[in-house]
Write an enzyme that holds these catalytic residues in place. Structure first.
Site, PDB file in Angstrom:
ATOM      1  N   SER A 148      36.656  14.954 -40.274  1.00  0.00           N
ATOM      2  CA  SER A 148      37.259  13.652 -40.584  1.00  0.00           C
ATOM      3  C   SER A 148      38.488  13.410 -39.691  1.00  0.00           C
ATOM      4  CB  SER A 148      37.582  13.597 -42.078  1.00  0.00           C
ATOM      5  OG  SER A 148      37.807  12.282 -42.487  1.00  0.00           O
ATOM      6  N   ASP A 223      27.937   9.481 -46.874  1.00  0.00           N
ATOM      7  CA  ASP A 223      29.392   9.572 -46.767  1.00  0.00           C
ATOM      8  C   ASP A 223      29.973   8.195 -47.087  1.00  0.00           C
ATOM      9  OD1 ASP A 223      32.018   9.622 -45.766  1.00  0.00           O
ATOM     10  OD2 ASP A 223      31.480  11.018 -44.164  1.00  0.00           O
ATOM     11  N   HIS A 256      30.845  13.334 -47.739  1.00  0.00           N
ATOM     12  CA  HIS A 256      31.998  13.655 -46.884  1.00  0.00           C
ATOM     13  C   HIS A 256      32.631  14.999 -47.263  1.00  0.00           C
ATOM     14  CE1 HIS A 256      34.878  12.015 -43.954  1.00  0.00           C
ATOM     15  NE2 HIS A 256      35.869  12.454 -44.696  1.00  0.00           N
TER      16      HIS A 256
END
Lengths: 278, 278
Positions: A148, A223, A256
């Site tokens: 991320s 996600d 995620h």
């Protein structure tokens, strides 16, 4: 040197260590983790850097990814920095996507961030000087991965230091920080409104240069930050124009979280080891 | 039935799920986690129960052990209960080793615990009725493992239901709760001062009976709760007198943490699968 070992736990035959030290780059006390494989055969050991995402510390990857099994299997050390400067005197923001836990791996130029928020220099210079002293039989070979915001960090640091990092990989990375909400907020605060200064911190811009390390990116289709924060279109277009080796893969049904990272981390380690054991 | 799915995350091809429900046994809302392997070949799926230690919830094992890789590899479902009743109306203690997070897998008989603290019945009857409804193609075969207080729980539940559980294993378990500080405090509170009533909840006493499932126990030598809370002497002596199959192994340099559990979990899964795929 104020380096202090505060934790050492045996894990998969190697040692999961945690250190504190005073950072000159960040002007505060910092904590980082490092995994050292058993190295029973006393071979040369390469080093993978892991950069974590928003709200994380050095603990998330250490505790939730299961990476130690892979690091021991491949006999590679893994360095895990924190995600921002820390301490009561360090400026912060009310949001979880700016300030502490959200350093974005840049060198801030704007107030009130400019004094402490130099995560780029901290990792590329300060920790880079410390890491080799902690890895016995260090081979000198390095690569970098992240998740991320840390995927953004891995790409930016890896590409800005392309002679040093043999491979780059990222899970669900922010690929175009200048174009998505998290990045617009953070870069405006840390770097100011002049977007010309943002380009050197944006993977989609850096990929326009030649001679980049091989890149692997893995993105889950479920996600909930995708595609808003994690859109790949502009990055892949620019990479393709320069004929860069970018493996971009989507994984059906994955989100995620670290459940996603843990699932595909073996693929990422295998990718890195192709370029580290040369 | 108040069963409600509140989380489902893909992990290693299977699904890591989290449910809430009202427990009749505990008189409160409870949360548990369950992992379902992908079962692409639509085979019969056995079920392993995991019981966690003091202060834990259903999250610790889900997030820190990396078990999903093994559960998917072996195509086995894994059920992870919480460690005590929960909620503001549920009695608690100031200490972390009594009350919430410390149910000790017994049925309490003493006030103020007797109304809610029936973790044994919750797991052995209530969750046992729910689990098969969540595991498609359930084979009906079960085994049980746990850590520390949950190692005690796995041994006690496994031995009290020896016809049902095909194998038992434990990491750093409390083996003689009637003889160590944690157990003396918890059993006095939950079961009262008459130590005769403690015997049915003490693995070292239950092992005196005949026909127990095969048992694997793994203990780290650098565990700071060993041997004070985790002494094995009396348990192993009693097991040996009955010629029970107990594999008790010590691991040099390992502590009480999930770094230790993650390292040796593959051995435990392999042990269980020997008895589940028969």
């Amino acid at each position: 040197m104020s380096l202090k070992l505060i934790e050492k736990r045996r894990s998969f035959g190697g040692e999961q260590c945690k250190y504190t030290h005073y950072s000159e780059a960040l002007k505060c006390e910092m904590t980082f983790s490092i995994y050292l494989p058993s190295n029973k055969e006393e071979k040369k050991i390469p080093l993978i850097w892991w950069l974590s995402g928003l709200t994380c510390t050095d603990d998330n990857f250490s505790q939730k990814s299961g990476f130690q099994r892979l690091a021991e299997k491949h006999q590679v050390a893994v360095m895990i920095p924190d995600t921002s400067p820390r301490g009561e005197h360090v400026p912060d923001d009310e949001g979880w996507d700016l300030g502490k836990g959200a350093g974005f791996y840049v060198n801030a130029t704007q107030e009130p961030w400019a004094k402490n928020y130099h995560m780029y220099t901290y990792i590329v210079e300060e920790l880079a000087a410390i890491a080799p002293t902690l890895v016995p039989h260090f081979s000198g070979e390095e690569s970098i991965m992240g998740h991320s915001m840390g995927g953004h960090g891995a790409l930016v640091i890896g590409m800005k230091n392309k002679a040093r990092f043999k491979a780059i990989s990222a899970f669900s990375p922010i690929l175009s920080p200048s174009r998505i909400p998290w990045g617009l907020k953070a870069f405006s605060a840390y770097l100011g409104e002049d977007q010309a200064s943002w380009k050197e911190w944006d993977a989609s811009e850096l990929i326009k240069e030649v001679g980049m390390p091989p890149i692997l990116i893995t993105q889950g289709t479920e996600d909930h930050f995708y595609p808003e924060q994690l859109d790949e279109t502009y990055f892949l277009k620019n990479a393709q124009e320069k004929n860069h080796v970018v493996h971009y893969e989507k994984k059906e049904g994955y989100d995620h979280s670290y459940f996603f990272i843990a699932t595909f981390l073996e693929d990422h380690f295998s990718f890195h080891m192709k370029y580290l054991k040369s």
